[in-house]
Motif scaffolding. Structure first.
Motif, PDB file in Angstrom:
ATOM      1  N   HIS A  17       0.825  -1.221   0.000  1.00 34.52           N
ATOM      2  CA  HIS A  17       0.000   0.000   0.000  1.00 34.52           C
ATOM      3  C   HIS A  17       0.855   1.266   0.000  1.00 34.52           C
ATOM      4  CE1 HIS A  17       0.621   0.759   4.422  1.00 34.52           C
ATOM      5  NE2 HIS A  17       0.841  -0.537   4.412  1.00 34.52           N
TER       6      HIS A  17
ATOM      7  N   ASP B   6       6.597   1.743   5.922  1.00 34.73           N
ATOM      8  CA  ASP B   6       5.381   0.946   6.022  1.00 34.73           C
ATOM      9  C   ASP B   6       4.585   1.041   4.719  1.00 34.73           C
ATOM     10  OD1 ASP B   6       2.961  -0.233   6.640  1.00 34.73           O
ATOM     11  OD2 ASP B   6       2.555   1.011   8.402  1.00 34.73           O
ATOM     12  N   GLY B   7       4.448  -0.060   4.025  1.00 34.05           N
ATOM     13  CA  GLY B   7       3.670  -0.085   2.786  1.00 34.05           C
ATOM     14  C   GLY B   7       4.494   0.304   1.577  1.00 34.05           C
TER      15      GLY B   7
ATOM     16  N   GLU C  59      -4.800   1.089   2.832  1.00 34.06           N
ATOM     17  CA  GLU C  59      -4.737  -0.145   3.618  1.00 34.06           C
ATOM     18  C   GLU C  59      -4.970   0.154   5.089  1.00 34.06           C
ATOM     19  OE1 GLU C  59      -2.383  -3.129   6.114  1.00 34.06           O
ATOM     20  OE2 GLU C  59      -2.178  -0.981   5.936  1.00 34.06           O
ATOM     21  N   GLU C  60      -4.457   1.314   5.525  1.00 32.61           N
ATOM     22  CA  GLU C  60      -4.452   1.617   6.966  1.00 32.61           C
ATOM     23  C   GLU C  60      -5.842   1.923   7.529  1.00 32.61           C
ATOM     24  OE1 GLU C  60      -1.930   1.154   8.736  1.00 32.61           O
ATOM     25  OE2 GLU C  60      -0.092   1.466   7.589  1.00 32.61           O
TER      26      GLU C  60
ATOM     27  N   HIS D 180       7.110  -6.450   3.174  1.00 28.59           N
ATOM     28  CA  HIS D 180       6.689  -5.449   4.157  1.00 28.59           C
ATOM     29  C   HIS D 180       7.699  -5.423   5.298  1.00 28.59           C
ATOM     30  CE1 HIS D 180       3.946  -3.077   6.667  1.00 28.59           C
ATOM     31  NE2 HIS D 180       3.181  -2.926   5.597  1.00 28.59           N
TER      32      HIS D 180
HETATM   33 ZN   LIG Z   1       1.577  -1.542   6.101  1.00 31.43          ZN
END
Ligand SMILES: [Zn+2]
Length: 408
Positions: A79, A90-91, A124-125, A190
């Motif tokens: 993401h 993150d992502g 996504e979050e 990830h």
């Molecule tokens: Zn993530």
């Protein structure tokens, strides 16, 4: 082979697509920052010779045509949104890694049999609207008009309005769904977002499954009384009950095995006065495990204790489930293949479950999936402190690159 300097540069360039530059990544769904990030992703995908498409829910994907596009594709990505003041890995690190695989295939003049598709998922979050896994659920046909019309952000804007302002088409969200036969394999890289790999000084994590999760809001109802005049044996004190239950939550999780976690992160009391026995106490309960039955087992221990304590004093309680996500298992064949590649290359790895949810968890319900983790230094994530040394990314991308070629 994999050019890690390029990945590092791309990730650093991306730090500017944040509403809070210098204080971590704040790139929320359907915001200006994510729109700008999307333009940059298109540029990077085109530079890797991918044919780029943006779909009607904000996902971006780039296709590298194979010799036979009728074969189910190898899809790789993650993401490109973030939480408030999150990290810069993150992502997005998974998206950059998927692009790097395409770029490496291109530089090596490799034409695969199947299509290789890079995907960057929107939202996504779930930070802005409280839903999550939006882009991956949309391509699997799991987003309803109800969700689009009713989920709102802090300012009261509906998901529908935000999508329309962004130039998307919420009425036709069903069209974002991919053909069932389009995905042959789904792969996601990830950051671990936890401390296990860093503490063990291991380079790579091969994910065996993603935790299932149940969430509840539990309200214990008693009776408000004077804190001075009401003897202890004449009270219906919901605080006494709730705190006794909360004190056992961690023990219940530990009793079931090391991979189970349970958390109460929220508590509130009414009316909330120092000299008043509370009339009502509400608390949250979040239970996660790789085994769905274990999640249910912890919850039933909590309700059993609540039954026992409330009935003793004539209090009551209500429990409202707010989330129920089943655990997702990764494909064993793909796990084996990744382990073999890591062994051949002398990379250290550890097989572990993911306590955090990921887009992979959605895709895994329908297609064979694999997930590889890189260590998060000190386990920090969802924070500006989030960091992973680039040499770990280099090894993880290398494993995925080899996996793509072997799968093809
Ligand atoms: Zn993530």
């Amino acid at each position: 082979m994999v050019n890690i300097k390029r990945v590092e540069k791309n990730l650093k360039d991306f730090e500017k697509f944040s509403a809070t530059p210098g204080n971590g990544c704040s790139r929320l769904a359907f915001s200006k920052e994510i729109k700008d990030a999307g333009y940059k992703l298109v540029e990077l995908m085109e530079d890797a010779n991918l044919t780029v498409t943006k779909d009607l829910c904000g996902n971006i994907f780039g296709i590298r045509k194979g010799k036979d596009s009728s074969k189910a594709a190898i899809v790789c990505g993650s993401h490109y949104d973030s939480v408030y003041n999150g990290g810069n890995f993150d992502g997005i690190a998974g998206v950059m890694s998927a692009i790097e695989i395409a770029k490496t295939l291109d530089e090596n003049n490799i034409t695969l049999e199947r299509d290789y598709i890079v995907i960057a998922f929107m939202d996504e979050e779930g930070t802005r609207f409280g839903n999550g896994y939006f882009g991956s659920r949309a391509i699997m046909g799991e987003v309803s008009q109800d969700e689009i019309n009713n989920f709102k952000d802090k300012s009261g804007m509906t998901l529908r309005e935000a999508m329309e302002n962004y130039g998307l088409d919420p009425d036709n969200i069903k069209d974002a769904r991919w053909d069932d036969k389009k995905i042959g394999y789904f792969l996601e890289l990830h950051i671990e977002q936890g401390p296990v790999l860093d503490q063990k000084k291991i380079e790579l994590g091969i994910v065996n499954g993603i935790f299932g999760m149940q969430r509840y809001m539990i309200k214990v109802k008693g009776r408000a009384d004077h804190a001075g005049t009401t003897p202890m044996n004449m009270r219906k004190d919901p605080m006494d009950i709730a705190t006794k239950v909360i004190a056992k939550v961690a023990d219940f999780a530990k009793e079931t095995g090391e991979d189970t976690v349970a958390t109460t992160g929220f508590i509130s009391a009414k009316p909330g006065g120092m000299n008043i026995v509370a009339s009502e106490v509400e608390f949250s309960l979040d239970i996660r495990s790789i085994d769905n039955d274990v999640v249910s087992e912890v919850y039933s221990k909590v309700t059993k204790l609540l039954d026992e304590l409330t009935s003793k004093v004539g209090a009551t309680y209500e429990s409202r489930q707010t989330m129920d996500v089943k655990a997702a298992m990764m494909d064993e064949k793909l796990m084996d293949m990744m382990e073999n590649i890591a062994e051949k290359k002398n990379y250290s790895y550890y097989v572990l479950p993911s306590g955090a949810g990921h887009d992979t968890m959605i895709i895994a319900k329908y297609h064979p999936t694999a997930m590889i983790f890189v260590p998060s230094i000190n386990g920090r994530s969802h924070s500006p402190e989030e960091f992973t040394p680039y040499n770990y990314f280099e090894k993880a991308i290398d494993v995925l690159y080899e996996l793509v070629i072997s799968l093809d």
